[in-house]
Motif scaffolding. Structure first.
Motif, PDB file in Angstrom:
ATOM      1  N   ILE A   1      49.359  42.324  34.114  1.00  0.00           N
ATOM      2  CA  ILE A   1      50.533  42.110  33.258  1.00  0.00           C
ATOM      3  C   ILE A   1      50.215  40.920  32.376  1.00  0.00           C
ATOM      4  O   ILE A   1      50.263  39.766  32.819  1.00  0.00           O
ATOM      5  CB  ILE A   1      51.803  41.850  34.087  1.00  0.00           C
ATOM      6  N   ALA A   2      49.849  41.195  31.135  1.00  0.00           N
ATOM      7  CA  ALA A   2      49.448  40.139  30.204  1.00  0.00           C
ATOM      8  C   ALA A   2      50.499  40.008  29.118  1.00  0.00           C
ATOM      9  O   ALA A   2      50.556  40.804  28.179  1.00  0.00           O
ATOM     10  CB  ALA A   2      48.081  40.452  29.609  1.00  0.00           C
ATOM     11  N   ALA A   3      51.335  38.982  29.239  1.00  0.00           N
ATOM     12  CA  ALA A   3      52.346  38.721  28.210  1.00  0.00           C
ATOM     13  C   ALA A   3      51.751  37.976  27.021  1.00  0.00           C
ATOM     14  O   ALA A   3      52.369  37.892  25.964  1.00  0.00           O
ATOM     15  CB  ALA A   3      53.506  37.919  28.803  1.00  0.00           C
ATOM     16  N   ASP A   4      50.558  37.443  27.188  1.00  0.00           N
ATOM     17  CA  ASP A   4      49.852  36.743  26.110  1.00  0.00           C
ATOM     18  C   ASP A   4      48.604  37.562  25.749  1.00  0.00           C
ATOM     19  O   ASP A   4      47.811  37.921  26.620  1.00  0.00           O
ATOM     20  CB  ASP A   4      49.452  35.341  26.581  1.00  0.00           C
ATOM     21  N   GLN A   5      48.423  37.862  24.470  1.00  0.00           N
ATOM     22  CA  GLN A   5      47.334  38.732  24.025  1.00  0.00           C
ATOM     23  C   GLN A   5      46.313  37.987  23.160  1.00  0.00           C
ATOM     24  O   GLN A   5      45.713  38.564  22.267  1.00  0.00           O
ATOM     25  CB  GLN A   5      47.909  39.913  23.239  1.00  0.00           C
ATOM     26  N   SER A   6      46.086  36.726  23.435  1.00  0.00           N
ATOM     27  CA  SER A   6      45.169  35.935  22.628  1.00  0.00           C
ATOM     28  C   SER A   6      43.713  36.198  23.012  1.00  0.00           C
ATOM     29  O   SER A   6      43.418  36.875  24.010  1.00  0.00           O
ATOM     30  CB  SER A   6      45.476  34.446  22.794  1.00  0.00           C
ATOM     31  N   ARG A   7      42.803  35.613  22.237  1.00  0.00           N
ATOM     32  CA  ARG A   7      41.384  35.747  22.529  1.00  0.00           C
ATOM     33  C   ARG A   7      41.045  35.095  23.854  1.00  0.00           C
ATOM     34  O   ARG A   7      40.212  35.585  24.613  1.00  0.00           O
ATOM     35  CB  ARG A   7      40.559  35.100  21.409  1.00  0.00           C
ATOM     36  N   ILE A   8      41.679  33.983  24.164  1.00  0.00           N
ATOM     37  CA  ILE A   8      41.414  33.297  25.433  1.00  0.00           C
ATOM     38  C   ILE A   8      41.843  34.166  26.604  1.00  0.00           C
ATOM     39  O   ILE A   8      41.162  34.227  27.633  1.00  0.00           O
ATOM     40  CB  ILE A   8      42.122  31.932  25.461  1.00  0.00           C
ATOM     41  N   THR A   9      42.969  34.846  26.468  1.00  0.00           N
ATOM     42  CA  THR A   9      43.416  35.758  27.524  1.00  0.00           C
ATOM     43  C   THR A   9      42.390  36.853  27.770  1.00  0.00           C
ATOM     44  O   THR A   9      42.054  37.175  28.910  1.00  0.00           O
ATOM     45  CB  THR A   9      44.768  36.381  27.150  1.00  0.00           C
ATOM     46  N   ARG A  10      41.889  37.435  26.683  1.00  0.00           N
ATOM     47  CA  ARG A  10      40.874  38.490  26.823  1.00  0.00           C
ATOM     48  C   ARG A  10      39.604  37.940  27.466  1.00  0.00           C
ATOM     49  O   ARG A  10      38.941  38.622  28.244  1.00  0.00           O
ATOM     50  CB  ARG A  10      40.577  39.101  25.459  1.00  0.00           C
ATOM     51  N   THR A  11      39.264  36.698  27.140  1.00  0.00           N
ATOM     52  CA  THR A  11      38.083  36.077  27.747  1.00  0.00           C
ATOM     53  C   THR A  11      38.250  35.927  29.255  1.00  0.00           C
ATOM     54  O   THR A  11      37.326  36.213  30.034  1.00  0.00           O
ATOM     55  CB  THR A  11      37.823  34.699  27.119  1.00  0.00           C
ATOM     56  N   VAL A  12      39.427  35.479  29.660  1.00  0.00           N
ATOM     57  CA  VAL A  12      39.695  35.284  31.086  1.00  0.00           C
ATOM     58  C   VAL A  12      39.636  36.622  31.833  1.00  0.00           C
ATOM     59  O   VAL A  12      39.021  36.733  32.906  1.00  0.00           O
ATOM     60  CB  VAL A  12      41.062  34.602  31.282  1.00  0.00           C
ATOM     61  N   LEU A  13      40.255  37.648  31.270  1.00  0.00           N
ATOM     62  CA  LEU A  13      40.258  38.958  31.926  1.00  0.00           C
ATOM     63  C   LEU A  13      38.847  39.542  31.997  1.00  0.00           C
ATOM     64  O   LEU A  13      38.463  40.145  33.004  1.00  0.00           O
ATOM     65  CB  LEU A  13      41.197  39.912  31.185  1.00  0.00           C
ATOM     66  N   THR A  14      38.086  39.344  30.935  1.00  0.00           N
ATOM     67  CA  THR A  14      36.699  39.825  30.940  1.00  0.00           C
ATOM     68  C   THR A  14      35.879  39.117  32.001  1.00  0.00           C
ATOM     69  O   THR A  14      35.049  39.732  32.693  1.00  0.00           O
ATOM     70  CB  THR A  14      36.062  39.620  29.557  1.00  0.00           C
ATOM     71  N   ALA A  15      36.124  37.811  32.153  1.00  0.00           N
ATOM     72  CA  ALA A  15      35.395  37.047  33.169  1.00  0.00           C
ATOM     73  C   ALA A  15      35.714  37.554  34.572  1.00  0.00           C
ATOM     74  O   ALA A  15      34.820  37.672  35.421  1.00  0.00           O
ATOM     75  CB  ALA A  15      35.746  35.567  33.046  1.00  0.00           C
ATOM     76  N   LEU A  16      36.975  37.860  34.823  1.00  0.00           N
ATOM     77  CA  LEU A  16      37.349  38.383  36.141  1.00  0.00           C
ATOM     78  C   LEU A  16      36.732  39.756  36.381  1.00  0.00           C
ATOM     79  O   LEU A  16      36.267  40.054  37.491  1.00  0.00           O
ATOM     80  CB  LEU A  16      38.875  38.452  36.251  1.00  0.00           C
ATOM     81  N   ALA A  17      36.706  40.584  35.348  1.00  0.00           N
ATOM     82  CA  ALA A  17      36.109  41.915  35.499  1.00  0.00           C
ATOM     83  C   ALA A  17      34.602  41.831  35.714  1.00  0.00           C
ATOM     84  O   ALA A  17      34.020  42.616  36.465  1.00  0.00           O
ATOM     85  CB  ALA A  17      36.426  42.773  34.279  1.00  0.00           C
ATOM     86  N   ASN A  18      33.958  40.839  35.057  1.00  0.00           N
ATOM     87  CA  ASN A  18      32.504  40.705  35.158  1.00  0.00           C
ATOM     88  C   ASN A  18      32.035  40.219  36.531  1.00  0.00           C
ATOM     89  O   ASN A  18      30.842  40.311  36.835  1.00  0.00           O
ATOM     90  CB  ASN A  18      31.983  39.752  34.082  1.00  0.00           C
ATOM     91  N   THR A  19      32.953  39.713  37.342  1.00  0.00           N
ATOM     92  CA  THR A  19      32.559  39.342  38.702  1.00  0.00           C
ATOM     93  C   THR A  19      32.167  40.570  39.519  1.00  0.00           C
ATOM     94  O   THR A  19      31.454  40.447  40.524  1.00  0.00           O
ATOM     95  CB  THR A  19      33.694  38.601  39.421  1.00  0.00           C
ATOM     96  N   GLY A  20      32.644  41.725  39.094  1.00  0.00           N
ATOM     97  CA  GLY A  20      32.353  42.958  39.822  1.00  0.00           C
ATOM     98  C   GLY A  20      33.309  43.236  40.957  1.00  0.00           C
ATOM     99  O   GLY A  20      33.247  44.300  41.583  1.00  0.00           O
TER     100      GLY A  20
END
Length: 389
Positions: free
Chosen positions: A62-81
């Motif tokens: 649930i992402a109420a903020d759609q900024s570039r930093i938000t996308r970076t954080v989500l990508t980092a969590l996904a990249n952990t595997g």
């Protein structure tokens, strides 16, 4: 000379005893095969199916903020595997329902002021709700989240945000371990232990039912009675069904008195799932009793069936940590669905809608195993009737 003759006599007698034991063993093909099949099965399951570090766990965002930093954080969590974003609920209620039903392991919440607080020089928050009914399944994922976020933000925190770049507290990671806040292993083990206790006792007891008739020579007497196969089957499993219910009550009572583990949800819903689970195991045990000719064989086959039940049901090891083929096998086991019901109802307070798929799966397993048991019992009657004829 005397000692030589004594030694030869000893060896002859010893060889005779060894041959006496080997010949029946070789004739008992089922028992002989199980001696090799059991270690092979254990090797395959422990070598390929068991994994205490599950990855690619389903996660809702649930992402109420759609900024570039938000996308970076989500990508980092996904990249952990460890996390894969499978759901994007539109409300808190939908996210909670996904977590309660077990459809997702985590819910990530990014507030609307996530980026704005960083720009103001304030610490932002990122919230992760985790289904902690199985602490082993989430421990590695949560441990990897904090370092991954810190490393990812170092590239995006530039310009006015540069003061945060070298700090590890730019984002406060708030973790909520739902349903088991303290991460107590007994909260995960005891509901699953109920499934194992019922599986062992129900399968083993009924597996000895028909084989006992054969060994005691009372099968012919049973054949002389005007009862039908379905009536014999029901008549034999009703006492064991009552034993299973009593075992369930005792386990639940001791869990409440000794470990303070109660039933958060509907007790009647839990007993419905228990009744279906007991019936499934009784049918499995009855089927085993029709394909074995002795109580020893019935015991051996029962443990051969129970081993995957213990290892592939999610009782000892995280279910989602197993490879896909092992999960497919686990879905065929009644214990897998019953453990989800017990943990859901006892720890999460799950409603009927949250466990209805598991109940349907148990019903299908009961119908399939009961049909197989009845058909196999007819064959058993025919085989027993031929010598009598």
């Amino acid at each position: 000379m005397f000692y030589g003759a004594a030694v030869r006599g000893f060896l002859v007698r010893l060889a005779a005893i060894v041959i006496k034991e080997v010949v029946p063993l070789m004739r008992d093909r089922l028992s002989f095969s199980l001696m090799f099949a059991m270690p092979i099965l254990e090797l395959l399951l422990f070598g390929y199916a068991i994994n205490t570090d599950p990855r690619q766990l389903p996660t809702a965002v649930i992402a109420a903020d759609q900024s570039r930093i938000t996308r970076t954080v989500l990508t980092a969590l996904a990249n952990t595997g460890y996390m894969v974003f499978t759901h994007h609920p539109e409300s808190e209620a939908e996210a909670n329902a996904l977590l309660q039903s077990g459809d997702v392991q985590f819910v990530i919440r990014i507030p609307s002021d996530f980026t704005r607080r960083l720009i103001r020089g304030e610490r932002s928050q990122l919230l992760i709700d985790a289904d902690a009914t199985d602490p082993m399944a989430i421990s590695s994922s949560l441990a990897a989240a904090r370092p991954a976020i810190d490393r990812a933000l170092r590239n995006d925190l530039v310009g006015p945000l540069a003061e945060w770049a070298g700090r590890d507290d730019a984002v406060e990671l708030v973790l909520h371990r739902r349903y088991n806040p303290e991460g107590k292993s007994r909260l995960n083990i005891i509901p699953g232990l109920l499934a194992v206790i019922l599986s062992v006792s129900m399968v083993l007891m009924t597996a000895l039912a028909i084989t006992r008739e054969r060994e005691h020579g009372t099968m012919e007497t049973l054949l002389a009675t005007p009862v039908r196969p379905i009536e014999v089957m029901i008549g034999k499993i009703v006492p064991y069904f009552a034993v299973g219910v009593m075992q369930t009550v005792v386990v639940l009572l001791l869990a409440w008195l000794l470990f303070d583990i109660g039933v958060e949800g509907s007790f009647s819903l839990l007993m419905l799932g228990t009744a279906l689970f007991i019936c499934a195991n009784l049918a499995i045990g009855f089927t085993i009793s029709t394909v074995t000719v002795s109580q020893l064989q019935a015991t051996q086959v029962s443990f051969f069936v129970l081993l995957p039940t213990i290892l592939l049901s999610g009782f000892m090891f995280p279910f989602r940590g197993m490879p896909q083929w092992a999960q497919w096998l686990g879905e065929c086991l009644p214990a897998t669905h019953f453990i989800r019901i017990t943990r859901g109802v006892m720890l999460k307070g799950s409603t009927f809608e949250a466990v209805d798929q598991e109940l349907v799966a148990l019903i299908i397993i009961v119908i399939a195993t009961a049909t197989l048991a009845i058909s196999r019992y007819r064959l058993t009657l025919d085989a027993a009737a031929k010598p009598a004829a």
